[in-house]
Structure formats: C-alpha cells, structure tokens
Design a protein around this motif. Sequence first.
Motif, PDB file in Angstrom:
ATOM      1  N   GLY A  30       0.790  -1.189   0.006  1.00 25.58           N
ATOM      2  CA  GLY A  30       0.055   0.046  -0.031  1.00 25.58           C
ATOM      3  C   GLY A  30       0.864   1.193  -0.095  1.00 25.58           C
ATOM      4  N   THR A  31       2.131   1.363   0.350  1.00 23.42           N
ATOM      5  CA  THR A  31       2.825   2.370   0.212  1.00 23.42           C
ATOM      6  C   THR A  31       3.407   2.917  -1.082  1.00 23.42           C
ATOM      7  N   ILE A  32       3.735   4.073  -1.537  1.00 27.09           N
ATOM      8  CA  ILE A  32       4.019   4.470  -2.923  1.00 27.09           C
ATOM      9  C   ILE A  32       5.394   3.654  -3.278  1.00 27.09           C
ATOM     10  N   GLU A  33       6.136   3.156  -2.231  1.00 27.84           N
ATOM     11  CA  GLU A  33       7.352   2.398  -2.803  1.00 27.84           C
ATOM     12  C   GLU A  33       6.933   1.157  -3.390  1.00 27.84           C
ATOM     13  N   TYR A  34       5.988   0.552  -2.696  1.00 32.25           N
ATOM     14  CA  TYR A  34       5.329  -0.853  -3.132  1.00 32.25           C
ATOM     15  C   TYR A  34       4.900  -0.680  -4.261  1.00 32.25           C
ATOM     16  N   LYS A  35       4.196   0.513  -4.676  1.00 32.86           N
ATOM     17  CA  LYS A  35       3.417   0.529  -5.905  1.00 32.86           C
ATOM     18  C   LYS A  35       4.439   0.814  -7.201  1.00 32.86           C
ATOM     19  N   THR A  36       5.462   1.568  -6.734  1.00 31.44           N
ATOM     20  CA  THR A  36       6.283   2.020  -7.751  1.00 31.44           C
ATOM     21  C   THR A  36       6.854   0.705  -8.461  1.00 31.44           C
ATOM     22  N   ILE A  37       7.037  -0.270  -7.792  1.00 31.58           N
ATOM     23  CA  ILE A  37       7.732  -1.490  -8.399  1.00 31.58           C
ATOM     24  C   ILE A  37       6.819  -2.045  -9.631  1.00 31.58           C
ATOM     25  N   PHE A  38       5.364  -1.820  -9.191  1.00 30.24           N
ATOM     26  CA  PHE A  38       4.247  -2.451 -10.235  1.00 30.24           C
ATOM     27  C   PHE A  38       4.276  -1.647 -11.235  1.00 30.24           C
ATOM     28  N   ALA A  39       4.363  -0.037 -11.144  1.00 28.79           N
ATOM     29  CA  ALA A  39       4.352   0.770 -12.152  1.00 28.79           C
ATOM     30  C   ALA A  39       5.614   0.449 -13.123  1.00 28.79           C
ATOM     31  N   ALA A  40       6.731   0.282 -12.403  1.00 30.63           N
ATOM     32  CA  ALA A  40       7.889   0.022 -13.401  1.00 30.63           C
ATOM     33  C   ALA A  40       7.899  -1.343 -14.162  1.00 30.63           C
ATOM     34  N   GLY A  41       7.063  -2.240 -13.300  1.00 25.01           N
ATOM     35  CA  GLY A  41       7.040  -3.450 -13.841  1.00 25.01           C
ATOM     36  C   GLY A  41       5.932  -3.604 -15.126  1.00 25.01           C
ATOM     37  N   MET A  42       4.863  -2.580 -14.995  1.00 21.43           N
ATOM     38  CA  MET A  42       3.992  -2.498 -16.065  1.00 21.43           C
ATOM     39  C   MET A  42       4.880  -2.024 -17.391  1.00 21.43           C
ATOM     40  N   THR A  43       5.479  -0.950 -16.910  1.00 29.33           N
ATOM     41  CA  THR A  43       6.501  -0.207 -18.203  1.00 29.33           C
ATOM     42  C   THR A  43       7.273  -1.340 -18.961  1.00 29.33           C
ATOM     43  N   LEU A  44       7.804  -2.308 -17.942  1.00 24.57           N
ATOM     44  CA  LEU A  44       8.792  -3.206 -18.673  1.00 24.57           C
ATOM     45  C   LEU A  44       7.844  -4.325 -19.269  1.00 24.57           C
ATOM     46  N   PHE A  45       6.732  -4.620 -19.087  1.00 23.34           N
ATOM     47  CA  PHE A  45       5.840  -5.456 -19.717  1.00 23.34           C
ATOM     48  C   PHE A  45       5.347  -5.248 -20.814  1.00 23.34           C
ATOM     49  N   ILE A  46       4.892  -3.811 -20.869  1.00 25.75           N
ATOM     50  CA  ILE A  46       4.515  -3.191 -22.355  1.00 25.75           C
ATOM     51  C   ILE A  46       5.727  -3.467 -23.132  1.00 25.75           C
ATOM     52  N   PHE A  47       6.855  -2.660 -22.854  1.00 23.34           N
ATOM     53  CA  PHE A  47       8.026  -2.804 -23.802  1.00 23.34           C
ATOM     54  C   PHE A  47       8.341  -4.231 -24.083  1.00 23.34           C
ATOM     55  N   THR A  48       8.083  -5.391 -23.469  1.00 22.28           N
ATOM     56  CA  THR A  48       8.596  -6.577 -23.850  1.00 22.28           C
ATOM     57  C   THR A  48       7.547  -7.189 -24.847  1.00 22.28           C
ATOM     58  N   LEU A  49       6.052  -7.136 -24.498  1.00 15.68           N
ATOM     59  CA  LEU A  49       5.134  -7.484 -25.082  1.00 15.68           C
ATOM     60  C   LEU A  49       5.013  -7.086 -26.327  1.00 15.68           C
ATOM     61  N   VAL A  50       5.226  -5.491 -26.666  1.00 14.72           N
ATOM     62  CA  VAL A  50       5.309  -5.021 -27.887  1.00 14.72           C
ATOM     63  C   VAL A  50       6.612  -5.677 -28.832  1.00 14.72           C
ATOM     64  N   LEU A  51       7.634  -5.868 -28.265  1.00 15.19           N
ATOM     65  CA  LEU A  51       8.845  -6.418 -28.930  1.00 15.19           C
ATOM     66  C   LEU A  51       8.530  -7.936 -29.107  1.00 15.19           C
ATOM     67  N   ASN A  52       7.860  -8.788 -28.390  1.00 12.80           N
ATOM     68  CA  ASN A  52       7.659 -10.035 -28.590  1.00 12.80           C
ATOM     69  C   ASN A  52       6.746 -10.192 -29.892  1.00 12.80           C
ATOM     70  N   LEU A  53       5.693  -9.311 -29.802  1.00 14.08           N
ATOM     71  CA  LEU A  53       4.654  -9.461 -30.730  1.00 14.08           C
ATOM     72  C   LEU A  53       5.083  -9.175 -32.204  1.00 14.08           C
ATOM     73  N   PHE A  54       6.003  -7.970 -32.155  1.00 10.52           N
ATOM     74  CA  PHE A  54       6.693  -7.556 -33.292  1.00 10.52           C
ATOM     75  C   PHE A  54       7.698  -8.715 -34.050  1.00 10.52           C
ATOM     76  N   SER A  55       8.356  -9.213 -33.021  1.00  8.50           N
ATOM     77  CA  SER A  55       9.308 -10.517 -33.290  1.00  8.50           C
ATOM     78  C   SER A  55       8.300 -11.439 -34.210  1.00  8.50           C
ATOM     79  N   GLN A  56       7.303 -11.943 -33.601  1.00  4.36           N
ATOM     80  CA  GLN A  56       6.555 -12.911 -34.053  1.00  4.36           C
ATOM     81  C   GLN A  56       5.774 -12.722 -35.474  1.00  4.36           C
ATOM     82  N   TRP A  57       5.653 -11.268 -35.460  1.00  2.86           N
ATOM     83  CA  TRP A  57       4.963 -10.887 -36.710  1.00  2.86           C
ATOM     84  C   TRP A  57       6.124 -10.952 -37.779  1.00  2.86           C
TER      85      TRP A  57
END
Lengths: 300, 285
Positions: free
Chosen positions: A264-291
């Motif tokens: 619930g602290t902001i520090e705890y939430k930052t790792i998920f926001a950072a994780g979300m950024t990472l997830f979006i980047f890798t997902l786009v790259l993986n889909l591009f690679s498959q395409w």
Amino acid sequence: MIAASKRRKKQRMTEGAIQTILFLCAALSVITTIGIVGVLLFETWGFFQEVSIIDFLTDTQWTPLFVDKHFGIMSLLAGTCLIALIAMCVALPLGIMSAIYLNEYAPSRVRETIKPIIEVLAGIPTVVYGYFALLFVTPLLQSFIPNLSGFNALAPGIVMGIMILPMVSSLSEDAMHSVPDSLKEGAYALGATRFQVATSVVVPAALSGIMSAAVLAVSRAIGETMIVSIAAGQQPRLTMNPLVPLETITAFIVQVSLGDTPTGTIEYKTIFAAGMTLFIFTLVLNLFSQWLKERYREEY
Amino acid sequence: MTRLERNKLADKLFKVVAICATAVALVFLAALVIDLIYDGAGRIDWSFITSFPSRRPARAGIIAAIAGTFWLMGLTALFAFPIGVGAGIYLEEYAKKNTFTKIIEVNIANLAGVPSIIYGLLGLGIFVRTFRLDQSLLTGALTLTLLILPIIIITTREALRAVPSGLRQASYALGASQWQTTYSQVLPVAMPGILTGTILALSRAIGETAPLVAIGALTYIAFLPESVMDPFTALPIQIFNWVSRPQKGFAINAAAAIIVLLCITLVLNSIAIYLRHRFKKRMRW
C-alpha cells in the motif's frame, strides 16, 4: 447387454471428465496472463492516483526511496536502453557471424561439437553472469579504461550480450537453414564464393528471420534482471555514459524487493508501475518479433 | 589482382573473422569456468556444504540454500509436470481449431517471453498478498511453476507431434477411446521427449533468482524447511546476497556456491541429454 451399455456410459463420462481437466490445464495459461495484467494494472492504477502520469513520463529524476520523491521513469528507461544497446552491439554481430560460420563454412563435425557448447551459455543461471560481470569483466576493463567505475553499464552490457548470443545465433541459423538449397546452388553455379553466397543470397533471404531473432534478443535484454542488479549499480541516472553507475527498471524492482516495503505504500506501488512499463515494452517487442517471423514463413 | 582472386581473398578473410566470432563465445565460457574454479574451488569442503549462513565468511555454508533449492525443484516439478503435460495434451490431441484455441496458443507463446521478474511481481501480488502464503516454499514453487509452464507445454506438444499418427489410428481401430489411445499408446512414446523438456525447464527454474527476490525470499535462514509453508532461501539467492557484499571472503563463498549450483544444473542437463539420446534410438518405426 445392459452391463456393456452401462460400461460404455461410464467410459463416456470418464472421457468427458478427463477432457475437461485437460482443458482447465490449458486454460490456466490464459488465467496466468489475466493475473499478470490484473496485478500490474491494479497497483499501477493506485500509483497513478498519487503520481501524475505527466511527471512519470517527463521528470528526469527517479528518487521514490528518498524524502524528496521524483518519479521520472525516463532515467530508468535510459539505463535499460543503454545496457540493452551495448548487449546488442555484442550479440548481433557475433551471433550472426557465428550463425553464418556454422551454417555455411563449418564441416558438420565441427558444427556438431560447437553448437551444444554455445548452447551451454544459454543454460547458465543469470546470477552467475552477474558475478562474472562484477568480479571479472569490470576489473579486466578497468585495466584498459582507468576511469571506469566499479559499477557501470559497460561490463554488464557486454556480459549480457554474450548471454543472449546463443539465442541470436541459433534462431538466425534456423532462418538461414530454411533458405532453399536451390537458391544457394544457383549462386554457386554462377561462380559465387561462399562469402558471396552468404552475404548476397542467404542473409537477405533469411533477413526477416534474423530480424525476428534480433527483436526477441532486445526483449530479453531489457527484461534481464540479475546481471544489471549486481554489476550496474543502483543509481538512476539520465545518461548515455557507459562508464558510470546507473540503474535499470529491473534492477530497481530488485532493489525495492530486497528492502522491507509494506503493502500500500507508494514505494510498493512504484515497482508495479515500473513492472508495467517493462511488461508493455517486452510484449510489444515479442509481438513484433512474431510478426516478422510469420511474414518470413509465408515467403517459401 | 584479378576479380576472382579478390573474391577468394574476401572469402578466406571472412572465414577467419567468422571463426573468431564463434570463438569469442567459447573463450568467454572457458574464462568463466576457469575464473570460478580459481576463485571458488578451494573453498568447497564438507563444512561449507553442511553449514548454515554466517556473518563471518569463513564459517558460512550453504546447507539451507541447498535444501531450499531441492525443495523448490521437487515442488515445482510436482505442480508443473502434470499441468504442463495436461495442457500440452489438450492442445495437441483434443483442441478443435477455433478462436479460443488460437488465443491459448498465442498466449502461451507470449508468456514464454515475459521477463522472469514480472512473474515475481505476479507471485508477490497473488500468492504473497492475496492468498497470504507469505514468503513460503509454496509461494516460491507456485511462482516458478507459472514461469516454466510455457516451456513444458511447448516441449510436450513437440514430443506429441513427433508420434506417428498411424499409432493413434491403429489404437482407434481396435476400439480404444481417445483417452485410452492417448494414455496407453501416445504418451509412453512421447514420454522421453516430454521428460527431457521438463528437466531442462526445471534446471532453468532452480537457476532463477529474480522472481524469488521479488516475492521477498529471505537470505538468512538458520534452519532447514520442514513443510511447504516454511520460509526458505535458495542457492541463487544466497549467491546474489554474497556477491552484493564488499568483503572478499563472501565473493569466494559466492564462487564456491556457483560451482555447486552449476554442478546441479549440469547433472540435470546430462539426464536430459541421456533421455533425448534414448528417445532417438527408440524412434525407429
């Protein structure tokens, strides 16, 4: 008769039950994805209740663990991209060259020996690469580059490049291998050397497969965690200088996880926001690679 | 110099460069192994294997980490093998070619590319916080299970696909049901391939550090876990902890622990290679 039909009925029920269980096993993968996206979205939503998305994207500092908090993901992204770039500078030329060598030049006996040895590199745990980057490659580089700091982007970048090399090499080789022999034989019949066949026929024909491998390698590089957590330092910094300590998205998640961060602290939430950024980047790259890969499959 | 000579020279030069490029990977691997043995081999003795962690590097050992790693390996295998093989069988033998099947397939391909730290965040959000399993062995094993499931599913499907369809048709012709055919005819033939894939996936799982760090696995454990709800540490975590400390003694410990970890993965990989070899022999129809 009645016994037989009863047995058949029972069997049909068993068959149905088994099929349902097997289906649930397969459906678990969809649930996993929903879980990942759900967890990331939920905590990221909470994060953006407290931090404006404009600050997140434009602030140049990332200091969520300090009293004066700044949440500019740019400085983590810069570190992530710089190290991925160094890794690609190592992995791409070496991977493609060794794929060409193994596919076009090497006698099959050499090929059969070298390929599994290169594959061993892919099976080494990443924490081992981290150890090697920090305690072997960095001191080695420091003897050439005196102002290289103990934590830096260069050593983990190079080591990460070697780590993803087997993937680039074997995927490029698969792509080159599926170039029809008739194309190569045509070139040889015209008097081309192996070098000319490799660079003018095989590589262009396999290009989308090789590019697909390269994109997948970038995705692996930005998601890699342990090498950078150990050897790159933990100082988020908006820089393209490979000689100073910096921090990547993944290393930040590890840094926060090592401390005791209450829910619930902001520090705890930052790792998920950072994780979300990472997830979006890798997902786009993986889909591009498959395409890219699909595109190349259609050609032959 | 004629053009022909020039072309031949370019060919030879390129060959040398390409050999050098290939050699870089081999040299790197050799340097890694030699460096580790030089740093750590002298540290490995019976007391290092059987001691608990300590603040003093010379007295620290890896018994808790080894125990944790074997617990994780066993539990992960227990969860991942049946689910992964079940999913593989469903997709390869049962699933109809419809949109939902396509979605599952694309989804599995994408899951295989998700960075392992993201699985750690999933484990943290779901198993640690929502299900309240804390930093237990169960949390670790479930997280690693989700991480390696895509690999097991993909290799299971490949192994099933390699089974000739004549075998299935012969079984159906004798009146066997679909499950009887799959279980008694297809699975035994595909099993070495499936086991190979599972073992390779497990050897990847026990080398993973990032997801375990993200779920908050501990580094200092002074007892051996006795149930799945106990907190744990594992070899990669212990190595990471030791590498992160400035004292030289801990770096030596890290090298020694790495040698132990690599030996375990080496044994697993050898078993996988042996199984694959047997598989090749048996696949003559």
